[in-house]
Structure formats: structure tokens, C-alpha cells
Design an enzyme around this catalytic site. Structure first.
Site, PDB file in Angstrom:
ATOM      1  N   CYS A 124       0.866  -1.187   0.000  1.00 25.87           N
ATOM      2  CA  CYS A 124       0.000   0.000   0.000  1.00 25.87           C
ATOM      3  C   CYS A 124       0.898   1.230   0.000  1.00 25.87           C
ATOM      4  O   CYS A 124       1.718   1.397  -0.902  1.00 25.87           O
ATOM      5  CB  CYS A 124      -1.057  -0.157   1.089  1.00 25.87           C
ATOM      6  SG  CYS A 124      -1.411   0.946   2.413  1.00 25.87           S
ATOM      7  N   ASP A 178      -9.263  -3.259  -6.987  1.00 27.07           N
ATOM      8  CA  ASP A 178      -8.769  -2.296  -5.993  1.00 27.07           C
ATOM      9  C   ASP A 178      -9.416  -0.934  -6.212  1.00 27.07           C
ATOM     10  O   ASP A 178      -9.146  -0.274  -7.219  1.00 27.07           O
ATOM     11  CB  ASP A 178      -7.242  -2.176  -6.124  1.00 27.07           C
ATOM     12  CG  ASP A 178      -6.606  -1.371  -5.003  1.00 27.07           C
ATOM     13  OD1 ASP A 178      -7.298  -0.517  -4.410  1.00 27.07           O
ATOM     14  OD2 ASP A 178      -5.414  -1.586  -4.731  1.00 27.07           O
ATOM     15  N   HIS A 210      -7.669  -4.069  -2.693  1.00 26.70           N
ATOM     16  CA  HIS A 210      -6.555  -3.446  -1.986  1.00 26.70           C
ATOM     17  C   HIS A 210      -6.295  -4.200  -0.687  1.00 26.70           C
ATOM     18  O   HIS A 210      -7.222  -4.561   0.026  1.00 26.70           O
ATOM     19  CB  HIS A 210      -6.879  -1.979  -1.677  1.00 26.70           C
ATOM     20  CG  HIS A 210      -5.670  -1.157  -1.344  1.00 26.70           C
ATOM     21  ND1 HIS A 210      -4.791  -0.725  -2.310  1.00 26.70           N
ATOM     22  CD2 HIS A 210      -5.188  -0.709  -0.168  1.00 26.70           C
ATOM     23  CE1 HIS A 210      -3.819  -0.043  -1.738  1.00 26.70           C
ATOM     24  NE2 HIS A 210      -4.029  -0.012  -0.435  1.00 26.70           N
TER      25      HIS A 210
END
Length: 241
Positions: A124, A178, A210
Site C-alpha cells: 500500500c 482495488d 486493496h
């Protein structure tokens, strides 16, 4: 055959004072490549420490710097995304590159680390910083693995705009579902890496969202996570061992 590892918190010096980091290493004596692990927006939490240990079990010295060391609150629950984003948005790329530099220097200072074999991976927010590290610390970083790095085309200058400086092979994982990383961004990254003739591999998992690698989040997608981990292990072994 994963190795027995030992982990410990330590303090590194940065231009902004002391920074905590979690280091994990194989227990047996030997010389190992080093890997910097860059955290998610939620901080240097148990999950990131576990990932660092998993990397050490494969025969690396892993180190995860606390990129929030300038903050009063440094770990945020997965359920509190807004708070995590708020802290993340205060980070400055230049200062984070100092932090990554301190982690690299720590690895290189160890007698049992092969100082010419250092990799970086991150998730991330840490995925974006992994991409940036491959460019910024290109003399040291010999392999980079980006897990759903959001905002790579964003920032002044953006990590994307520094693609030309990347000197190592880079592997990138994204989730097709995502919501935080538009496919347009993924396409921009692919185009730029191709245009700059970089050695890269990109894998987009159609069913993953995600955070698909984190087994402590609802977004965990087991099949994608297992595949990405197998690819990560093979990639680091190829380029660092």
C-alpha cells in the site's frame, strides 16, 4: 524448510532523530542478503513484523523501519482507515527516503549481510515508497517488489516521474478490484516502465482488492496472496542470492 529466526526492535539514527525499526534474521551464522520492508498506512504493526519474519525465514535479514517515527500516534487499527490516511498524508517523500536510507545503512553495517544484495518491498503506502526507493536509492537497491502501491503517479515529483532512475528489476502486484488504485494508474506505470525499457514484471489479480496480501484484513484474498508470495520468494532469490 523455513529457517528459525530471531526478531528485535532497534533504533536507527535519521536526520529527524531516532527511528524505531523491527529487524528479523536467521538464527544460524551465515551471510545473507538484506531486505527492507515498508509498512502500510497503518504503521509498524504486528502484521508488518510478521511479514519481516517470513522474509527472514527465507534466508534474509529483514528490516521494517517505522516511517511514522515523527508522529505521536504511530500504529492505527485496520478499522480506522481515515485516521491512517490522515497520518500518511503528512509524510514527506524526501524524509521517508532518509528513513529508507537509514534502514539500508543498518543492513550494510551488519557483518552477516551481503551489502551488495539489498532488496526492498512494501505494501500500500509502502508499495509507493518501494517504487520511489528503487529510483532514489538505485545504487543500493538490487531488486524491488511493489504490493498495490497507491499514488505512484502522484506527488511532486511523483515516483513515476523518477522511473528513469530505477536500475534494478522490479515486480509489481495489483488487484483488479482495488478501489484505491485506478486501472488508469496501473496502465500509466506499465507504459512508463515499458517506455524507459526497465526490467519489470506486473501481475494484476482480477479477483483481488486493496490489501489482498494481509490476512488480518477483510480484503485478504488467499489465492492471490499465496501466488504473489511464491513469486516474491523466487524473484528475490533470483536477484539477491
Amino acid at each position: 524448510h523455513s529457517m528459525d529466526v530471531t526478531g528485535a526492535m532497534l533504533q536507527l539514527n535519521t536526520p529527524d532523530g531516532k527511528m524505531e525499526a523491527y529487524e528479523a534474521r536467521p538464527k544460524d551464522s551465515g551471510s545473507y542478503p538484506g531486505i527492507v520492508v515498508l509498512m502500510e498506512a497503518f504503521g509498524l504493526n504486528d502484521h508488518i513484523k510478521k511479514v519481516t519474519e517470513r522474509i527472514a525465514q527465507e534466508g534474509y535479514v529483514g528490516i521494517a523501519p517505522d516511517l511514522y517515527h515523527r508522529e505521536s500516534e504511530r500504529v492505527v487499527l485496520y478499522s480506522d482507515l481515515q485516521k491512517a490516511v490522515g497520518i500518511m498524508n503528512r509524510l514527506q517523500d524526501v524524509k521517508v527516503m532518509d528513513d529508507v536510507g537509514a534502514a539500508i545503512a543498518r543492513l550494510k553495517s551488519q557483518s552477516n549481510v551481503k551489502s551488495g544484495s539489498i532488496g526492498v518491498t512494501g505494501f500500500c503506502m509502502g508499495g509507493r515508497f518501494t517504487y520511489l526507493s528503487a529510483a532514489h536509492h538505485n545504487k543500493d537497491v538490487k531488486a524491488a517488489v511493489v504490493f498495490y502501491g497507491g499514488g505512484i503517479p502522484m506527488g511532486k515529483p511523483s515516483p513515476l516521474s523518477r522511473t528513469g532512475e530505477i536500475a534494478c528489476p522490479i515486480y509489481l502486484f495489483f488487484g483488479g478490484k482495488d478501489p484505491l488504485i485506478p486501472m488508469d494508474h496501473v496502465d500509466q506505470i506499465k507504459t512508463k516502465l515499458t517506455d524507459e525499457k526497465k526490467n519489470f514484471t506486473m501481475e494484476v489479480y482480477p479477483e483481488a482488492t486493496h490489501g489482498f496480501f494481509c490476512d488480518e484484513r477483510p480484503s485478504y484474498h488467499e489465492a492471490s496472496a499465496k501466488d504473489a508470495w511464491a513469486r516474491t520468494k523466487a524473484f528475490f532469490a533470483q536477484h539477491l542470492k
